[in-house]
Design a protein around this motif. Structure first.
Motif, PDB file in Angstrom:
ATOM      1  N   ARG A   9       0.857  -1.190   0.000  1.00  0.00           N
ATOM      2  CA  ARG A   9       0.000   0.000   0.000  1.00  0.00           C
ATOM      3  C   ARG A   9       0.889   1.235   0.000  1.00  0.00           C
ATOM      4  NH1 ARG A   9      -3.715   0.946   5.065  1.00  0.00           N
ATOM      5  NH2 ARG A   9      -1.804   1.818   5.904  1.00  0.00           N
ATOM      6  N   VAL A  10       0.571   2.200  -0.860  1.00  0.00           N
ATOM      7  CA  VAL A  10       1.319   3.468  -0.846  1.00  0.00           C
ATOM      8  C   VAL A  10       0.333   4.632  -0.806  1.00  0.00           C
ATOM      9  CG1 VAL A  10       3.290   2.511  -2.128  1.00  0.00           C
ATOM     10  CG2 VAL A  10       1.453   3.658  -3.381  1.00  0.00           C
ATOM     11  N   GLU A  11       0.857   5.814  -0.512  1.00  0.00           N
ATOM     12  CA  GLU A  11       0.035   7.030  -0.517  1.00  0.00           C
ATOM     13  C   GLU A  11      -0.476   7.263  -1.938  1.00  0.00           C
ATOM     14  OE1 GLU A  11      -0.697   9.118   2.086  1.00  0.00           O
ATOM     15  OE2 GLU A  11       0.178   7.514   3.296  1.00  0.00           O
ATOM     16  N   PRO A  12      -1.666   7.876  -2.055  1.00  0.00           N
ATOM     17  CA  PRO A  12      -2.239   8.026  -3.398  1.00  0.00           C
ATOM     18  C   PRO A  12      -1.386   8.896  -4.329  1.00  0.00           C
ATOM     19  CG  PRO A  12      -3.578   9.143  -1.739  1.00  0.00           C
ATOM     20  CD  PRO A  12      -2.574   8.334  -1.005  1.00  0.00           C
ATOM     21  N   ASP A  13      -0.585   9.818  -3.749  1.00  0.00           N
ATOM     22  CA  ASP A  13       0.201  10.693  -4.628  1.00  0.00           C
ATOM     23  C   ASP A  13       1.637  10.190  -4.822  1.00  0.00           C
ATOM     24  OD1 ASP A  13       0.900  11.081  -2.070  1.00  0.00           O
ATOM     25  OD2 ASP A  13       0.645  13.275  -2.045  1.00  0.00           O
ATOM     26  N   ALA A  14       1.928   8.964  -4.429  1.00  0.00           N
ATOM     27  CA  ALA A  14       3.284   8.419  -4.603  1.00  0.00           C
ATOM     28  C   ALA A  14       3.615   8.321  -6.098  1.00  0.00           C
ATOM     29  CB  ALA A  14       3.375   7.031  -3.960  1.00  0.00           C
ATOM     30  N   ALA A  15       4.867   8.656  -6.427  1.00  0.00           N
ATOM     31  CA  ALA A  15       5.286   8.621  -7.842  1.00  0.00           C
ATOM     32  C   ALA A  15       5.706   7.199  -8.194  1.00  0.00           C
ATOM     33  CB  ALA A  15       6.427   9.609  -8.062  1.00  0.00           C
TER      34      ALA A  15
END
Ligand code: ATP
Length: 366
Positions: free
Chosen positions: A331-337
């Motif tokens: 799971r990553v933050e929605p704005d992760a590149a």
């Protein structure tokens, strides 16, 4: 007080063993879900509780009193069915009032009780309507009102939301939860939807092939599944599983996992138990316990692979990273590149690992 116990309950239909051996203690006020795939015996268990199905073996107790052979109407339980089972030729008032009329409750009291539950479930403006003139959600509310008006000791719900579309289902789920918080009546709910079970329940019983695989507080079942089946049934996205061999060294407890073209290692820690464990395991990792890192920062506890799938949900993004036959979702933050095809590392926290014996599927303490 409405404590329900099932003790070694079983049910056979001819040669079909629908329920093999179910033992559950359901505390007063609790919201308990029987969760499992189609055919695992959930509905049969609920029907035995309601008295709609005879028990082949075992006992059912309500507040310590055996009720195994009591008739349905003697049990003080009210059931809400999947298809609502409303009386189509009656209006909403007639449906809600039906059980009270049957019991010869005084007219004034019926009126008062029907009005009260109709208001609580926001169907008070629909009392004169026929069932066929109601939407699915309204029918569901009437079915709930009909159960509630009986003021039962125990509510039994058999997949009551499965005929509703996704948006309505989510809304009604919240309403059932609020209703339970208000009434605090012991509730037993059947579903195959693990998300619904997690949202609604104090306790979950995960069933498979007529037996309960695990019964416990919803969060404990999620955090410490006792079996590979439970770990992968509960949780969205599904728990990632890496197949390989695990060795925990006797000196210092260092853990080394080796799968095809994959080696992961974690240094020993003071609290390590079961030193010297070795064998074929299924290593389970939940997406929130898998941390994406740049490939160049990979340590011994990091799987390096390529991003094969991105699932942006708005609040989170799930990233599937693949290395050969292994796949793990983080799971990553929605704005992760993060981009499809990127080479990345997935760092896995040892303390959050779920280790299951490959053969038996049972959880190992490592
Ligand atoms: P679903 O979610 O599909 O309703 P379930 O977990 O509630 O499934 P049950 O309906 O309890 O499962 O059925 C368990 C098993 O018992 C199934 O194999 C089913 O085919 C069988 N079964 C249920 N009722 C009967 C019956 N009256 N006669 C014969 N077999 C039955």
């Amino acid at each position: 007080m409405s404590r329900v116990s099932l003790q070694g309950v079983a049910k056979s239909f001819g040669s079909v063993q629908a329920v093999k051996d179910v033992t559950l203690d359901i505390p007063d006020h609790a919201f308990v879900t029987l969760l499992g795939p189609s055919g695992c015996g959930k509905t049969t268990t609920l029907n035995m509780l309601a008295g709609l199905e005879r028990v082949s073996r075992g006992k059912i107790l309500l507040d310590g009193q055996e009720i195994t052979d009591w008739a349905p109407h003697e049990r003080g339980m009210a059931m809400v069915f999947q298809n609502y089972a409303l009386y189509p030729h009656m209006d909403v008032y007639g449906n809600i009032a039906f059980s009270l009329k049957l019991k010869k409750t005084p007219k004034a009291e019926i009126e008062q009780r029907v009005q009260r539950v109709a208001k609580a479930l926001e169907v008070d403006k629909l009392l004169q309507r026929r069932i066929s003139q109601l939407s699915g959600g309204q029918q569901q509310r009437v079915a709930l009102a009909r159960a509630m008006v009986k003021e039962p000791k125990v509510f039994l719900f058999d997949e009551p939301l499965s005929n509703l579309d996704a948006a309505l289902r989510t809304r009604m789920r919240i309403e059932i939860k609020k209703l339970h918080q208000q009434l605090k009546a012991t509730s037993i709910f059947v579903t195959h939807d693990q998300e619904e079970a997690m949202i609604l329940s104090d306790y979950i019983a995960v069933m498979k092939d007529g037996v309960v695989m695990q019964y416990g507080k919803a969060n404990d079942v999620y955090r410490r599944p006792n079996h590979l089946y439970v770990g992968t049934f509960i949780g969205k996205p599904r728990m990632s599983i890496l197949e390989g061999e695990l060795r925990v060294s006797a000196e210092g407890g260092e853990a080394v996992f080796e799968g095809e073209d994959l080696r992961l290692a974690w240094p020993g820690s003071a609290g390590t138990t079961n030193e010297g464990v070795a064998g074929a395991v299924s290593l389970g990792v939940r997406a929130e316990d898998a941390h994406l890192v740049p490939a160049q920062d990979a340590g011994p506890d990091t799987l390096v692979g390529d991003i094969a799938l991105l699932e942006p949900l708005g609040s989170d993004t799930f990233v599937e990273v693949v290395r050969g036959r292994h796949s793990i979702t983080a799971r990553v933050e929605p704005d992760a590149a993060v981009f499809l095809g990127d080479r990345v590392g997935v760092r896995i926290n040892r303390a959050k690992l779920h280790v299951f014996d490959r053969e038996s599927g049972l959880r190992l303490a490592v």
